[in-house]
Design a protein around this motif. Structure first.
Motif, mmCIF file in Angstrom:
data_model
loop_
_atom_site.group_PDB
_atom_site.id
_atom_site.type_symbol
_atom_site.label_atom_id
_atom_site.label_comp_id
_atom_site.label_asym_id
_atom_site.label_seq_id
_atom_site.Cartn_x
_atom_site.Cartn_y
_atom_site.Cartn_z
ATOM 1 N N UNK A 24 28.487 26.694 12.252
ATOM 2 C CA UNK A 24 27.501 25.789 11.088
ATOM 3 C C UNK A 24 27.877 26.495 9.747
ATOM 4 N N UNK A 25 27.799 27.512 9.361
ATOM 5 C CA UNK A 25 27.970 28.314 8.116
ATOM 6 C C UNK A 25 29.338 27.868 7.721
ATOM 7 N N UNK A 26 30.187 28.123 8.549
ATOM 8 C CA UNK A 26 31.695 27.845 7.985
ATOM 9 C C UNK A 26 32.021 26.150 7.629
ATOM 10 N N UNK A 27 31.299 25.450 8.110
ATOM 11 C CA UNK A 27 31.356 24.030 8.006
ATOM 12 C C UNK A 27 30.563 23.773 6.677
ATOM 13 N N UNK A 28 29.342 24.140 6.467
ATOM 14 C CA UNK A 28 28.543 24.161 5.351
ATOM 15 C C UNK A 28 29.298 24.742 4.107
ATOM 16 N N UNK A 29 29.908 25.863 4.252
ATOM 17 C CA UNK A 29 30.849 26.506 2.914
ATOM 18 C C UNK A 29 31.951 25.619 2.846
ATOM 19 N N UNK A 30 32.367 24.930 3.815
ATOM 20 C CA UNK A 30 33.528 24.142 3.578
ATOM 21 C C UNK A 30 33.178 22.833 2.798
ATOM 22 N N UNK A 31 32.073 22.609 3.135
ATOM 23 C CA UNK A 31 31.545 21.130 2.618
ATOM 24 C C UNK A 31 30.816 21.513 1.188
ATOM 25 N N UNK A 32 30.704 22.807 0.518
ATOM 26 C CA UNK A 32 30.406 23.120 -0.597
ATOM 27 C C UNK A 32 29.046 23.563 -0.847
ATOM 28 N N UNK A 33 28.347 23.913 0.406
ATOM 29 C CA UNK A 33 27.027 24.526 0.275
ATOM 30 C C UNK A 33 27.217 25.943 0.269
ATOM 31 N N UNK A 34 27.430 26.499 -0.976
ATOM 32 C CA UNK A 34 27.800 28.027 -1.289
ATOM 33 C C UNK A 34 26.530 28.860 -1.057
ATOM 34 N N UNK A 35 25.309 28.393 -0.996
ATOM 35 C CA UNK A 35 24.192 29.139 -0.875
ATOM 36 C C UNK A 35 23.633 29.146 0.496
ATOM 37 N N UNK A 36 24.360 28.684 1.324
ATOM 38 C CA UNK A 36 23.963 28.692 3.030
ATOM 39 C C UNK A 36 24.437 30.144 3.238
ATOM 40 N N UNK A 37 23.583 30.538 4.223
ATOM 41 C CA UNK A 37 23.717 32.015 4.878
ATOM 42 C C UNK A 37 23.121 32.206 6.261
ATOM 43 N N UNK A 38 23.365 33.351 6.776
ATOM 44 C CA UNK A 38 22.740 33.741 7.793
ATOM 45 C C UNK A 38 21.571 34.567 7.580
ATOM 46 N N UNK A 39 20.486 34.093 8.217
ATOM 47 C CA UNK A 39 19.190 35.031 7.901
ATOM 48 C C UNK A 39 19.218 35.900 8.882
ATOM 49 N N UNK A 40 17.933 36.787 8.545
ATOM 50 C CA UNK A 40 17.523 37.738 9.521
ATOM 51 C C UNK A 40 17.420 37.409 10.937
ATOM 52 N N UNK A 51 20.704 21.707 -0.795
ATOM 53 C CA UNK A 51 21.351 20.561 0.013
ATOM 54 C C UNK A 51 21.288 19.415 -1.040
ATOM 55 N N UNK A 52 20.134 19.030 -1.440
ATOM 56 C CA UNK A 52 20.018 17.846 -2.291
ATOM 57 C C UNK A 52 20.770 17.849 -3.627
ATOM 58 N N UNK A 53 20.789 18.867 -4.504
ATOM 59 C CA UNK A 53 21.741 19.145 -5.308
ATOM 60 C C UNK A 53 23.182 19.077 -5.211
ATOM 61 N N UNK A 54 23.654 19.598 -4.100
ATOM 62 C CA UNK A 54 25.249 19.453 -3.702
ATOM 63 C C UNK A 54 25.391 17.924 -3.672
#
Length: 73
Positions: A24-40, A51-54
């Protein structure tokens, strides 16, 4: 979509097509969602506002700042 601060697990699966957090993270970064991350918790965190801004073209993907590895001679 709900009004929670972050996208739900189901929304992330629908958006990325994956259930595994790393994919999921790889796909989100590929789509331009740079702030996506894995949480604790080990799950992907994507803020709804980002998400809305991108999607609206208001936020551009940021390239991660990586420092070179310095090795002792």
């Amino acid at each position: 979509m709900s009004d929670s601060i972050t996208l739900t697990e189901q929304e992330l699966v629908t958006l990325t097509g994956y259930k595994v957090a790393s994919k999921q993270l790889r796909e989100l970064h590929r789509a331009g969602f740079a702030r996506a991350r894995i949480g604790s918790t080990g799950r992907v965190v994507l803020e709804r506002d980002h998400y809305r801004a991108v999607c609206a073209g208001q936020a551009q993907a940021e390239r991660p700042r990586v420092r070179p590895v310095l090795r002792a001679a």
